[in-house]
Design a protein around this motif. Structure first.
Motif, PDB file in Angstrom:
ATOM      1  N   MET A  42       0.743  -1.279   0.004  1.00 20.27           N
ATOM      2  CA  MET A  42      -0.184  -0.117  -0.084  1.00 20.27           C
ATOM      3  C   MET A  42       0.874   1.227   0.045  1.00 20.27           C
ATOM      4  N   PHE A  43       2.007   1.131   0.384  1.00 22.91           N
ATOM      5  CA  PHE A  43       2.851   2.219   0.284  1.00 22.91           C
ATOM      6  C   PHE A  43       3.779   2.214  -0.774  1.00 22.91           C
ATOM      7  N   THR A  44       3.398   2.013  -1.979  1.00 21.57           N
ATOM      8  CA  THR A  44       4.137   1.937  -3.090  1.00 21.57           C
ATOM      9  C   THR A  44       3.625   2.925  -4.320  1.00 21.57           C
ATOM     10  N   LYS A  45       4.265   3.531  -5.172  1.00 22.74           N
ATOM     11  CA  LYS A  45       3.779   4.654  -6.127  1.00 22.74           C
ATOM     12  C   LYS A  45       2.716   3.627  -7.118  1.00 22.74           C
ATOM     13  N   LYS A  46       3.198   2.471  -7.312  1.00 19.59           N
ATOM     14  CA  LYS A  46       2.262   1.514  -8.030  1.00 19.59           C
ATOM     15  C   LYS A  46       1.154   1.208  -7.685  1.00 19.59           C
ATOM     16  N   PHE A  47       0.716   0.945  -6.301  1.00 16.40           N
ATOM     17  CA  PHE A  47      -0.391   0.960  -5.400  1.00 16.40           C
ATOM     18  C   PHE A  47      -1.360   2.122  -5.984  1.00 16.40           C
ATOM     19  N   TRP A  48      -0.673   3.405  -5.480  1.00 16.29           N
ATOM     20  CA  TRP A  48      -1.656   4.859  -5.399  1.00 16.29           C
ATOM     21  C   TRP A  48      -1.970   4.925  -7.053  1.00 16.29           C
ATOM     22  N   LYS A  49      -1.075   4.501  -7.873  1.00 14.32           N
ATOM     23  CA  LYS A  49      -1.510   4.777  -9.295  1.00 14.32           C
ATOM     24  C   LYS A  49      -2.618   3.963  -9.745  1.00 14.32           C
ATOM     25  N   ALA A  50      -2.692   2.790  -9.442  1.00 13.01           N
ATOM     26  CA  ALA A  50      -3.867   1.980  -9.794  1.00 13.01           C
ATOM     27  C   ALA A  50      -5.119   2.223  -8.939  1.00 13.01           C
ATOM     28  N   ALA A  51      -4.882   2.580  -7.467  1.00 17.76           N
ATOM     29  CA  ALA A  51      -6.143   2.924  -6.738  1.00 17.76           C
ATOM     30  C   ALA A  51      -6.511   4.507  -7.578  1.00 17.76           C
ATOM     31  N   ALA A  52      -5.700   5.305  -7.938  1.00 15.05           N
ATOM     32  CA  ALA A  52      -6.346   6.390  -8.294  1.00 15.05           C
ATOM     33  C   ALA A  52      -6.960   6.428  -9.717  1.00 15.05           C
ATOM     34  N   GLU A  53      -6.467   5.363 -10.589  1.00 19.14           N
ATOM     35  CA  GLU A  53      -7.186   4.833 -11.878  1.00 19.14           C
ATOM     36  C   GLU A  53      -8.708   4.392 -11.437  1.00 19.14           C
ATOM     37  N   ARG A  54      -8.653   3.554 -10.433  1.00 13.38           N
ATOM     38  CA  ARG A  54      -9.951   2.970  -9.796  1.00 13.38           C
ATOM     39  C   ARG A  54     -10.895   4.050  -9.689  1.00 13.38           C
ATOM     40  N   ALA A  55     -10.375   4.813  -8.847  1.00 16.90           N
ATOM     41  CA  ALA A  55     -11.366   5.951  -8.234  1.00 16.90           C
ATOM     42  C   ALA A  55     -11.647   6.863  -9.286  1.00 16.90           C
ATOM     43  N   ALA A  56     -10.956   7.055 -10.253  1.00 21.41           N
ATOM     44  CA  ALA A  56     -11.337   8.037 -11.257  1.00 21.41           C
ATOM     45  C   ALA A  56     -12.700   7.126 -12.167  1.00 21.41           C
ATOM     46  N   LYS A  57     -12.454   6.085 -12.314  1.00 22.00           N
ATOM     47  CA  LYS A  57     -13.299   5.294 -13.168  1.00 22.00           C
ATOM     48  C   LYS A  57     -14.669   5.160 -12.545  1.00 22.00           C
ATOM     49  N   SER A  58     -14.729   5.189 -11.141  1.00 21.94           N
ATOM     50  CA  SER A  58     -15.676   4.899 -10.190  1.00 21.94           C
ATOM     51  C   SER A  58     -16.481   6.392 -10.244  1.00 21.94           C
ATOM     52  N   ALA A  59     -15.621   7.478 -10.200  1.00 22.16           N
ATOM     53  CA  ALA A  59     -16.412   8.739 -10.491  1.00 22.16           C
ATOM     54  C   ALA A  59     -17.331   8.822 -11.575  1.00 22.16           C
ATOM     55  N   ALA A  60     -16.205   8.530 -12.645  1.00 19.62           N
ATOM     56  CA  ALA A  60     -17.092   8.641 -14.087  1.00 19.62           C
ATOM     57  C   ALA A  60     -18.220   7.782 -13.943  1.00 19.62           C
ATOM     58  N   GLN A  61     -18.318   6.458 -13.614  1.00 17.91           N
ATOM     59  CA  GLN A  61     -19.356   5.585 -13.545  1.00 17.91           C
ATOM     60  C   GLN A  61     -20.427   6.292 -12.832  1.00 17.91           C
ATOM     61  N   ALA A  62     -20.336   6.751 -11.870  1.00 11.42           N
ATOM     62  CA  ALA A  62     -21.548   7.416 -10.999  1.00 11.42           C
ATOM     63  C   ALA A  62     -21.827   8.542 -11.533  1.00 11.42           C
ATOM     64  N   LEU A  63     -21.118   9.389 -12.187  1.00 13.11           N
ATOM     65  CA  LEU A  63     -21.747  10.520 -12.828  1.00 13.11           C
ATOM     66  C   LEU A  63     -22.519  10.341 -13.985  1.00 13.11           C
ATOM     67  N   LEU A  64     -22.076   9.120 -14.705  1.00  4.31           N
ATOM     68  CA  LEU A  64     -22.773   8.747 -15.810  1.00  4.31           C
ATOM     69  C   LEU A  64     -24.055   8.027 -15.512  1.00  4.31           C
ATOM     70  N   GLY A  65     -23.899   7.398 -14.269  1.00  2.00           N
ATOM     71  CA  GLY A  65     -25.288   6.785 -13.876  1.00  2.00           C
ATOM     72  C   GLY A  65     -26.141   7.659 -13.520  1.00  2.00           C
ATOM     73  N   LEU A  66     -25.728   8.765 -12.725  1.00  6.86           N
ATOM     74  CA  LEU A  66     -26.744   9.961 -12.530  1.00  6.86           C
ATOM     75  C   LEU A  66     -27.189  10.640 -13.401  1.00  6.86           C
ATOM     76  N   TRP A  67     -26.433  11.055 -14.454  1.00  5.67           N
ATOM     77  CA  TRP A  67     -26.795  11.739 -15.572  1.00  5.67           C
ATOM     78  C   TRP A  67     -28.141  10.754 -16.428  1.00  5.67           C
ATOM     79  N   ALA A  68     -27.740   9.634 -16.533  1.00  4.17           N
ATOM     80  CA  ALA A  68     -28.371   8.688 -17.287  1.00  4.17           C
ATOM     81  C   ALA A  68     -30.139   8.570 -16.804  1.00  4.17           C
ATOM     82  N   LEU A  69     -30.236   8.448 -15.395  1.00  4.73           N
ATOM     83  CA  LEU A  69     -31.045   8.500 -14.580  1.00  4.73           C
ATOM     84  C   LEU A  69     -32.045   9.794 -14.808  1.00  4.73           C
ATOM     85  N   ASP A  70     -31.143  10.804 -14.801  1.00  3.29           N
ATOM     86  CA  ASP A  70     -31.775  12.130 -14.696  1.00  3.29           C
ATOM     87  C   ASP A  70     -32.163  12.476 -16.156  1.00  3.29           C
TER      88      ASP A  70
END
Length: 75
Positions: free
Chosen positions: A1-29
Motif C-alpha cells: 500500500m505504500f508504493t507508487k504502483k499501488f496509488w496509481k492503480a487506486a487513483a485509476e480505479r477512483a477516477a473510473k468509479s467517479a465517471a461511472q457514478a456521474l454517468l449513472g446519475l446523468w442517465a437516470l436524470d
C-alpha cells in the motif's frame, strides 16, 4: 500500500468509479446540459472516488501489497 504502483492503480480505479457514478446519475436524470445540476454531479462523483479509494486501502491487507485489489497475483 505504500508504493507508487499501488496509488496509481487506486487513483485509476477512483477516477473510473467517479465517471461511472456521474454517468449513472446523468442517465437516470435524462441529462440535459442546460438543466444539469453540476454541483450534485460533482458531489456524487467525488463521493464515489472517496469510497473507491477507501475500498482500495482496505483491500490492500488481503492481496498483493502493490495492488489495490483483494485478489493476489496477476489475473
Amino acid at each position: 500500500m505504500f508504493t507508487k504502483k499501488f496509488w496509481k492503480a487506486a487513483a485509476e480505479r477512483a477516477a473510473k468509479s467517479a465517471a461511472q457514478a456521474l454517468l449513472g446519475l446523468w442517465a437516470l436524470d435524462g441529462f440535459n446540459v442546460l438543466n444539469a445540476d453540476f454541483k450534485l454531479g460533482g458531489g456524487v462523483a467525488a463521493g464515489a472516488a472517496v469510497l473507491s479509494l477507501l475500498t482500495s486501502v482496505v483491500s490492500a491487507a488481503g492481496g498483493d501489497p502493490d495492488s489495490p485489489s483483494l485478489v493476489a497475483g496477476e489475473l
